[in-house]
Design an enzyme around this catalytic site. Structure first.
Site, PDB file in Angstrom:
ATOM      1  N   ALA A 170       0.831  -1.447  -0.244  1.00 50.83           N
ATOM      2  CA  ALA A 170      -0.338  -0.088  -0.059  1.00 50.83           C
ATOM      3  C   ALA A 170       1.128   1.047  -0.149  1.00 50.83           C
ATOM      4  O   ALA A 170       1.678   1.544   0.799  1.00 50.83           O
ATOM      5  CB  ALA A 170      -0.851  -0.004   1.469  1.00 50.83           C
ATOM      6  N   LYS A 171       0.264   2.102  -0.544  1.00 47.78           N
ATOM      7  CA  LYS A 171       1.099   3.482  -0.677  1.00 47.78           C
ATOM      8  C   LYS A 171       0.349   3.938  -0.093  1.00 47.78           C
ATOM      9  O   LYS A 171      -0.089   5.126  -0.207  1.00 47.78           O
ATOM     10  CB  LYS A 171       1.168   4.473  -2.097  1.00 47.78           C
ATOM     11  CG  LYS A 171       1.483   3.746  -2.827  1.00 47.78           C
ATOM     12  CD  LYS A 171       1.788   4.798  -4.338  1.00 47.78           C
ATOM     13  CE  LYS A 171       2.506   5.636  -4.607  1.00 47.78           C
ATOM     14  NZ  LYS A 171       4.070   5.458  -4.462  1.00 47.78           N
ATOM     15  N   ILE A 172       0.855   3.866   1.511  1.00 48.40           N
ATOM     16  CA  ILE A 172       0.546   4.765   2.591  1.00 48.40           C
ATOM     17  C   ILE A 172       1.244   6.010   3.606  1.00 48.40           C
ATOM     18  O   ILE A 172       2.559   6.306   3.281  1.00 48.40           O
ATOM     19  CB  ILE A 172       0.592   3.916   3.838  1.00 48.40           C
ATOM     20  CG1 ILE A 172      -0.362   2.332   3.659  1.00 48.40           C
ATOM     21  CG2 ILE A 172       0.406   4.466   5.289  1.00 48.40           C
ATOM     22  CD1 ILE A 172      -0.425   1.720   4.674  1.00 48.40           C
ATOM     23  N   TYR A 176       6.121   7.007   4.392  1.00 49.99           N
ATOM     24  CA  TYR A 176       7.281   7.418   3.648  1.00 49.99           C
ATOM     25  C   TYR A 176       8.240   8.526   4.375  1.00 49.99           C
ATOM     26  O   TYR A 176       9.258   8.710   3.675  1.00 49.99           O
ATOM     27  CB  TYR A 176       7.139   8.457   2.417  1.00 49.99           C
ATOM     28  CG  TYR A 176       6.468   7.804   1.055  1.00 49.99           C
ATOM     29  CD1 TYR A 176       7.190   7.600   0.056  1.00 49.99           C
ATOM     30  CD2 TYR A 176       5.105   6.898   1.092  1.00 49.99           C
ATOM     31  CE1 TYR A 176       6.604   6.417  -1.357  1.00 49.99           C
ATOM     32  CE2 TYR A 176       5.090   5.972   0.170  1.00 49.99           C
ATOM     33  CZ  TYR A 176       5.291   6.154  -0.811  1.00 49.99           C
ATOM     34  OH  TYR A 176       5.456   5.408  -2.160  1.00 49.99           O
TER      35      TYR A 176
END
Length: 321
Positions: A170-172, A176
């Site tokens: 998932a690009k949570i 980052y």
């Protein structure tokens, strides 16, 4: 702003002045959220980075839009971000936004779904249920920004967050911070980016991209089980390498020490596109410049995203009506 004669001139026009925000298109300056927004405080948002390219024959196409929106849906499901527009509607919103912003150059699209505020009666704290959801989509001009001659990467001492701690698929947004720490350390030490190992000591990703290496004519990349993002550019590279170059593509673990014996290396991601890695720590990969296979894949990829390879036209969504 007034000139010498006292007449008022409008402020300069933003390159992409319109944003989709909470169900409507508004001026970018009006797309504001409170400082108490849950996602701002806790990193509970998911997003996609999507590129649109000027076609070789004119017009603008979005690259693999449906695949990006499918991944956004999967990411949103993990954070219980519900009631988002369905995929067909989301696609229409994005294409309409690019038209409204009169996008005529290579552009970037970022849809971001986020946790907004605690619902009435829900107690204070970090949580996923009992929290309202929001959606914002912005676009901006974005051409190629990585150096054509390649980059130098350090092997980071910061490890990639394991999938059992935060879903790697998932690009949570909150995850980052892990990438930012690795990038900061690499750049402070004179490198351009960082290669990150996972908790098992094998290669995972760079700070924002998947990684490929070339060894004995084979293209090798870490498997999904290596705690990596299931990259859309990664999938495109593997498809092009197999179908257009006839390369053997292997998904397997790559150990720390093996990185110092590979023939070529490159990064693949929506933002960086395809960027060769010419040095890993002290190890110089290509004394004569970019490797042959890396160069071939980069060329194929750019031809494909710009609509110059009709075989992959199904990957492109035209912006025009």
């Amino acid at each position: 702003m007034a000139d010498e004669l006292g007449t008022t001139t409008p402020p300069p026009r933003s390159p992409h002045p319109w944003v989709y925000f909470e169900g409507q298109v508004v001026a970018a300056a009006e797309a504001l959220v409170p400082v108490t927004t849950q996602a701002f405080n806790y990193g509970t948002a998911v997003f996609e980075g999507i590129r649109a390219y000027v076609a070789g024959c004119g017009g603008l196409n979005v690259f693999r839009l449906d695949d990006h929106l499918k991944r956004l849906e999967n990411s949103a499901r993990l954070l219980q971000l519900e009631n988002l527009p369905r995929r067909a509607e989301m696609k229409a919103i994005i294409l309409d936004l690019l038209r409204r912003n009169e996008a005529t150059t290579d552009s970037y699209v970022r849809p971001l779904a986020y946790k907004k505020a605690l619902l009435p009666g829900v107690g204070f704290g970090v949580k996923l249920t009992g929290v309202s959801n929001g959606l914002v989509i912005n676009t901006l001009p974005m051409g190629a920004y990585m150096p054509a001659g390649g980059i130098r990467c350090a092997i980071s001492s910061w490890r990639r967050i394991p999938d059992v701690s935060l879903p790697a698929r998932a690009k949570i947004t909150g995850s980052y911070a892990n990438s930012a720490l690795a990038m900061e350390s690499a750049q402070r030490n004179g490198f351009d980016d960082a290669l990150m190992l996972n908790v098992h000591g094998n290669l995972a990703e760079s700070t924002t991209s998947n990684v490929f290496v070339v060894k004995d004519g084979c293209l090798i990349t870490p498997p999904l089980s290596a705690h990596i993002l299931e990259g859309i550019t990664r999938d495109a590279v593997m498809t092009l390498a197999r179908e257009e170059l006839g390369l053997q593509v292997i998904e397997r673990d790559i150990s720390f020490s093996e990185l110092f014996s590979v023939d070529e290396c490159f990064l693949a991601g929506t933002g960086v596109e395809i960027v060769p890695v010419t040095q890993i720590d002290h190890y110089v990969l290509q004394e004569s410049g970019v490797g042959e296979i890396s160069a071939a894949i980069k060329s194929l990829y750019l031809q494909t995203v710009k609509g110059l390879n009709s075989k992959y036209a199904h990957w492109l969504s035209p912006v025009s009506d």
